[in-house]
Structures are given as structure tokens and as C-alpha cells.
Design a protein around this motif. Structure first.
Motif, PDB file in Angstrom:
ATOM      1  N   CYS A   1      19.660  18.006  56.102  1.00 36.49           N
ATOM      2  CA  CYS A   1      18.884  19.017  56.846  1.00 36.49           C
ATOM      3  C   CYS A   1      19.801  20.194  57.216  1.00 36.49           C
ATOM      4  CB  CYS A   1      18.343  18.437  58.145  1.00 36.49           C
ATOM      5  SG  CYS A   1      17.206  17.066  57.910  1.00 36.49           S
ATOM      6  N   GLY A   2      19.195  21.366  57.325  1.00 37.63           N
ATOM      7  CA  GLY A   2      19.901  22.525  57.886  1.00 37.63           C
ATOM      8  C   GLY A   2      21.163  22.883  57.118  1.00 37.63           C
ATOM      9  N   SER A   3      22.214  23.188  57.867  1.00 38.18           N
ATOM     10  CA  SER A   3      23.479  23.576  57.232  1.00 38.18           C
ATOM     11  C   SER A   3      24.025  22.470  56.342  1.00 38.18           C
ATOM     12  CB  SER A   3      24.523  23.914  58.296  1.00 38.18           C
ATOM     13  OG  SER A   3      24.285  25.192  58.835  1.00 38.18           O
ATOM     14  N   ALA A   4      23.847  21.222  56.747  1.00 40.07           N
ATOM     15  CA  ALA A   4      24.340  20.117  55.923  1.00 40.07           C
ATOM     16  C   ALA A   4      23.651  20.139  54.564  1.00 40.07           C
ATOM     17  CB  ALA A   4      24.097  18.782  56.635  1.00 40.07           C
TER      18      ALA A   4
ATOM     19  N   VAL B   1      24.192  14.066  53.446  1.00 39.08           N
ATOM     20  CA  VAL B   1      25.216  14.871  54.120  1.00 39.08           C
ATOM     21  C   VAL B   1      24.779  15.085  55.564  1.00 39.08           C
ATOM     22  CG1 VAL B   1      26.600  16.984  54.022  1.00 39.08           C
ATOM     23  CG2 VAL B   1      25.611  16.051  51.913  1.00 39.08           C
ATOM     24  N   SER B   2      25.636  14.753  56.517  1.00 40.48           N
ATOM     25  CA  SER B   2      25.272  14.901  57.927  1.00 40.48           C
ATOM     26  C   SER B   2      26.507  14.907  58.813  1.00 40.48           C
ATOM     27  CB  SER B   2      24.360  13.740  58.341  1.00 40.48           C
ATOM     28  OG  SER B   2      24.018  13.836  59.705  1.00 40.48           O
ATOM     29  N   GLN B   3      26.560  15.865  59.711  1.00 36.12           N
ATOM     30  CA  GLN B   3      27.643  15.861  60.703  1.00 36.12           C
ATOM     31  C   GLN B   3      27.470  14.655  61.616  1.00 36.12           C
ATOM     32  OE1 GLN B   3      29.647  15.910  64.078  1.00 36.12           O
ATOM     33  NE2 GLN B   3      27.605  16.724  64.442  1.00 36.12           N
ATOM     34  N   SER B   4      26.313  14.561  62.252  1.00 36.58           N
ATOM     35  CA  SER B   4      26.101  13.539  63.280  1.00 36.58           C
ATOM     36  C   SER B   4      25.913  12.146  62.695  1.00 36.58           C
ATOM     37  CB  SER B   4      24.854  13.891  64.101  1.00 36.58           C
ATOM     38  OG  SER B   4      23.706  13.891  63.264  1.00 36.58           O
ATOM     39  N   GLY B   5      25.335  12.086  61.489  1.00 30.96           N
ATOM     40  CA  GLY B   5      24.971  10.782  60.922  1.00 30.96           C
ATOM     41  C   GLY B   5      23.751  10.184  61.576  1.00 30.96           C
TER      42      GLY B   5
ATOM     43  N   VAL C   1      26.272  23.903  69.195  1.00 25.89           N
ATOM     44  CA  VAL C   1      25.075  23.419  68.489  1.00 25.89           C
ATOM     45  C   VAL C   1      25.093  23.879  67.030  1.00 25.89           C
ATOM     46  CG1 VAL C   1      22.574  23.776  68.340  1.00 25.89           C
ATOM     47  CG2 VAL C   1      23.594  22.987  70.473  1.00 25.89           C
TER      48      VAL C   1
ATOM     49  N   SER D   1      26.510  24.393  63.554  1.00 23.92           N
ATOM     50  CA  SER D   1      27.575  23.733  62.799  1.00 23.92           C
ATOM     51  C   SER D   1      28.518  24.771  62.204  1.00 23.92           C
ATOM     52  CB  SER D   1      26.943  22.897  61.690  1.00 23.92           C
ATOM     53  OG  SER D   1      27.939  22.174  61.015  1.00 23.92           O
TER      54      SER D   1
ATOM     55  N   GLN E   1      32.409  19.397  55.059  1.00 25.31           N
ATOM     56  CA  GLN E   1      31.463  18.823  54.081  1.00 25.31           C
ATOM     57  C   GLN E   1      31.719  19.411  52.699  1.00 25.31           C
ATOM     58  OE1 GLN E   1      27.962  20.027  56.223  1.00 25.31           O
ATOM     59  NE2 GLN E   1      27.907  18.168  57.470  1.00 25.31           N
TER      60      GLN E   1
ATOM     61  N   LYS F   1      22.664  30.883  60.229  1.00 21.65           N
ATOM     62  CA  LYS F   1      23.495  30.965  61.422  1.00 21.65           C
ATOM     63  C   LYS F   1      23.134  32.183  62.255  1.00 21.65           C
ATOM     64  CE  LYS F   1      25.374  27.926  61.240  1.00 21.65           C
ATOM     65  NZ  LYS F   1      25.948  26.691  60.708  1.00 21.65           N
TER      66      LYS F   1
ATOM     67  N   GLU G   1      19.902  31.533  64.098  1.00 19.87           N
ATOM     68  CA  GLU G   1      20.045  30.455  65.062  1.00 19.87           C
ATOM     69  C   GLU G   1      20.714  30.905  66.359  1.00 19.87           C
ATOM     70  OE1 GLU G   1      22.612  27.490  63.368  1.00 19.87           O
ATOM     71  OE2 GLU G   1      21.965  25.944  64.760  1.00 19.87           O
TER      72      GLU G   1
ATOM     73  N   VAL H   1      19.321  16.088  65.908  1.00 22.70           N
ATOM     74  CA  VAL H   1      17.860  16.066  65.878  1.00 22.70           C
ATOM     75  C   VAL H   1      17.406  14.674  65.493  1.00 22.70           C
ATOM     76  CG1 VAL H   1      15.789  17.196  64.974  1.00 22.70           C
ATOM     77  CG2 VAL H   1      17.879  18.517  65.278  1.00 22.70           C
TER      78      VAL H   1
HETATM   79  C1  F6R Z   1      22.897  24.777  61.778  1.00 22.87           C
HETATM   80  C2  F6R Z   1      22.939  23.373  62.222  1.00 22.87           C
HETATM   81  C3  F6R Z   1      21.858  22.451  61.802  1.00 22.87           C
HETATM   82  C4  F6R Z   1      22.413  21.108  61.317  1.00 22.87           C
HETATM   83  C5  F6R Z   1      21.277  20.134  61.004  1.00 22.87           C
HETATM   84  C6  F6R Z   1      21.780  18.817  60.441  1.00 22.87           C
HETATM   85  O1  F6R Z   1      23.966  25.504  62.289  1.00 22.87           O
HETATM   86  O2  F6R Z   1      23.843  22.991  62.909  1.00 22.87           O
HETATM   87  O3  F6R Z   1      21.066  23.044  60.803  1.00 22.87           O
HETATM   88  O4  F6R Z   1      23.223  21.344  60.192  1.00 22.87           O
HETATM   89  O5  F6R Z   1      20.525  19.892  62.161  1.00 22.87           O
HETATM   90  O6  F6R Z   1      22.537  18.108  61.376  1.00 22.87           O
HETATM   91  P1  F6R Z   1      23.464  16.911  60.924  1.00 22.87           P
HETATM   92  O7  F6R Z   1      24.528  17.494  60.054  1.00 22.87           O
HETATM   93  O8  F6R Z   1      23.997  16.309  62.180  1.00 22.87           O
HETATM   94  O9  F6R Z   1      22.595  15.951  60.133  1.00 22.87           O
END
Ligand code: F6R
Length: 364
Positions: free
Chosen positions: A55-58, A101-105, A153, A155, A162, A240, A243, A361
Motif C-alpha cells: 500500500c501507499g509508498s511501499a 512490502v511494508s514498513q510496519s508489517g 507518518v 514514510s 525498501q 508525499k 500527504e 493502517v
Molecule cells: C506515505 C506513507 C503510506 C505508507 C502505507 C503503507 O508516505 O507513509 O502510504 O507507505 O500506509 O504502510 P506500511 O509500509 O507500514 O505497510
């Protein structure tokens, strides 16, 4: 804490060089300049097809990954946002694999897509920043981005981390498929390993992007254009900016302009272009020239080789270091994120906590 920085986002932007370097250290042997991947849950030499979702930037990092993996390793890659993929019931390849792909997982749609892909017989590989996360636990294997905690918030450093993992994967896959000579691999990894130095130099000279931000801040709408592996970075620049500065922005593939968006061209709509020298330079430059001829104010990121041609019609030309086109998306991600940051500061928005948004999210 934020240290000497005004915002977490500013601090995290300044961590790009370290994070890119630390992440590459996990996947590239500095002595041999060869990519060394941990055991994977599928054989890249045999896998018929990959699905990339996020999702999103990921997701935008995943889109760059598609260009890299298809271009270098010649594996067909499908890329889709997780909230669409999970409901469109796509046919999945026998013996296929998936990259999450996910920052938070923990992102709900990406996690649901992971479960769906597993249930559909795909081997799953998660690129995550949080090792104890649900995606790290539930995927067949995980590759860590070494970004450290990301508080802002929006990324920033997690995105370049990534990209660093996905570039390493593309190189590793290409070698496994016999498509990359050792000299070529050494050339690409050398280009990756130069990025922390280039990123540090970019961040040191804050004035250039601040001056660009002055031009962009009064706009109501902004267009970001790029081609090839820079098209997803145009999307990232637009995401970005929306956002954190609340300015309406759109990212487009430069070649798509004449199919509609060129109607928006107007002196009030800055056109931010990602146009480094390389095989797509002439094509992108000609799209930009068309925009300028219709009154568009083109502000282009390029390098010393591309600058003279762009200066003939662009209002601003910002020279970045000249890098191999393979790594250009990682380099260009930094100024577009910095631009969004400086515009948001000028507009006085809540940079670290933009309205209506949450860092993770966990509901769909
Ligand atoms: C944009 C941003 C979001 C996240 C998205 C996915 O700047 O931060 O679009 O990239 O919500 O989040 P993760 O990477 O945690 O799955």
C-alpha cells in the motif's frame, strides 16, 4: 527524540545515507561486490512469475522493483495495490511467488493479501522494517530493511531502504538466472554502494530544494513526471506532497501527458520532472519541451550530462550526481521527499502528523 531537527520527518530524511548503507550491508558483500541473499522460499531460477503487492509508498517501492526485476532478471512481475489485489481474485501462477512490502508489517490490506497469496499456493517473501510484525511472522521468509523506527507518518527512510532491498533482490535473481555477468553485477553493486555518499551530499546542500519549495508552495496543483523506473518516483513525489502539504499533486508517466494531462498545463501548475541522462532522456526531455511550449513551468532534476539540453526550455534545472540509470530511482526519491517536506514547512502544516492519517493502517 528529534535531536536538533524541527520534525521527525526532517531527522528521518537525514538518515537516508545511513539507512541505505546499513540495508545494503545486509545484502551486498563489500569485498567481492556480489549480492548475498539469505535462503529464499522459492528458486528465482525456476519461479514463473512474481506478484508484488503493498500500500501507499511501499507499493511505489514495489513498482520500482517490478522495473528492476523484469528488466534485469526477466521474471514476469505483476504489481498491484493490496486493497485491489485482495478483492479481484487474480489467477495465480502454479509455483509462483509473492513479494509483500511494508514498513510496519501490519497494514491490514497488505496482511490480508499475504494470507490470500499463501492460500493460493504462492511462496511469500516479506520486505519489512519491523521484525516482530505480523507479516514477518506469517510470510515464508522475510528480508529486513534496516531503517530503524520511523516516527513521522510520511514514510521517508523506510522507502529508500525498501528500494535498496528490492535492487539487491533484482541483482540476486538475475545472477541466479544466469543473466548477469560478474563484472556487470560488480558495476551495479558499486553504483548502489555509492548512493550513501551522494545522498549525504544532497542533504548537505539544503538551499537548492528550499528555493524550489518557494516556487511550489503557492501552487494549487503540481504535476510530477518521470519515465521507466522513475515513473514510480514521480508518483512518490506527488503522494508525499499531497500527504503533508495538502497541495493537490499528480504523478504521471511523461509519455502519457499527451493523452490528457497536458490539458492542465498552465503557468500556475509547476511541472516537476525527473529526467536524468540515460536511455529514456531524449523521450522525457521531448515531453517536457512540449509542456514548456504550452506555457508550463518545468522544474527538472537531472545530472551534468542532461542539464544543457533541459536549460533551453526549463525554468529551473537541478543537477544531481550522475549515477547508473539502475540506481537513479533511489537517488531521486530523496529530493522529491525533501521538496514535500520544505513545502509543508512553508505552509505551516503538521508535518509529522498530517491530518486524517495514521502511521500504521490496521483497518481496511
Ligand atoms: C506515505 C506513507 C503510506 C505508507 C502505507 C503503507 O508516505 O507513509 O502510504 O507507505 O500506509 O504502510 P506500511 O509500509 O507500514 O505497510
Amino acid at each position: 527524540g528529534k535531536g536538533n531537527y524541527r520534525h521527525f520527518m526532517e531527522k528521518e530524511l537525514h538518515e537516508h545515507p545511513v539507512v541505505i548503507g546499513e540495508t545494503l550491508r545486509q545484502y551486498v558483500e563489500p569485498a567481492t561486490r556480489a549480492v548475498a541473499l539469505p535462503p529464499l522460499p522459492f528458486d528465482p531460477a525456476a519461479v514463473p512469475r512474481l506478484t508484488v503487492t503493498a500500500c501507499g509508498s511501499a507499493f511505489l517501492a514495489g513498482l520500482v522493483g517490478r522495473y528492476w526485476i523484469e528488466g534485469l532478471a526477466r521474471i514476469p512481475v505483476e504489481a498491484d495495490i493490496a486493497s485491489e489485489l485482495r478483492y479481484r481474485d487474480p489467477p495465480l501462477a502454479e509455483g509462483g511467488a509473492a513479494l509483500l512490502v511494508s514498513q510496519s508489517g501490519e497494514t491490514a490490506d497488505t496482511l490480508a493479501a499475504l494470507r490470500l497469496l499463501k492460500a493460493g499456493g504462492q511462496r511469500t517473501l516479506a520486505v519489512v522494517n519491523v521484525d516482530e510484525s505480523s507479516m514477518a511472522r506469517e510470510s515464508d521468509a522475510r528480508l529486513l530493511t534496516v531503517a530503524g523506527p520511523e516516527i513521522g507518518v510520511a514514510s521517508t527512510k523506510a522507502f529508500t531502504a525498501q528500494l535498496s532491498v528490492l535492487a539487491s533482490l533484482a541483482i540476486g535473481f538475475a545472477r541466479a538466472r544466469g543473466r548477469l555477468a560478474p563484472e556487470e553485477e560488480a558495476r551495479l553493486t558499486a553504483a548502489l554502494l555509492e548512493l550513501p555518499g551522494h545522498a549525504a551530499a544532497l542533504l548537505e546542500d539544503g538551499r537548492t530544494i528550499q528555493a524550489l519549495a518557494q516556487e511550489v508552495a503557492p501552487a494549487r496543483d503540481v504535476l510530477f513526471l518521470g519515465r521507466g523506473n522513475l515513473y514510480p518516483i514521480a508518483l512518490e513525489g506527488a503522494l508525499k506532497l499531497k500527504e503533508i502539504s495538502y497541495i493537490h499533486a499528480e504523478g504521471y508517466a511523461a509519455g502519457e501527458m499527451k493523452h490528457g494531462p497536458i490539458a492542465l498545463i498552465d503557468p500556475a501548475v509547476p511541472v516537476i520532472a525527473l529526467c536524468p541522462s540515460g536511455p529514456l532522456f531524449e523521450k522525457t526531455a521531448s515531453n517536457l519541451q512540449e509542456a514548456a511550449a504550452r506555457g508550463g513551468r518545468v522544474m527538472a532534476f537531472t545530472d551534468a550530462e542532461g542539464a544543457p539540453a533541459l536549460r533551453r526550455f526549463a525554468e529551473r534545472v537541478i543537477e544531481l550526481p550522475r549515477v547508473d540509470p539502475f540506481v537513479a530511482p533511489i537517488l531521486h526519491a530523496i529530493p522529491v521527499q525533501l521538496l514535500a517536506y520544505h513545502v509543508a514547512v512553508l505552509k505551516g502544516t503538521d508535518v509529522d502528523q498530517p491530518r486524517n492519517l495514521a502511521k500504521s493502517v490496521t483497518v481496511e
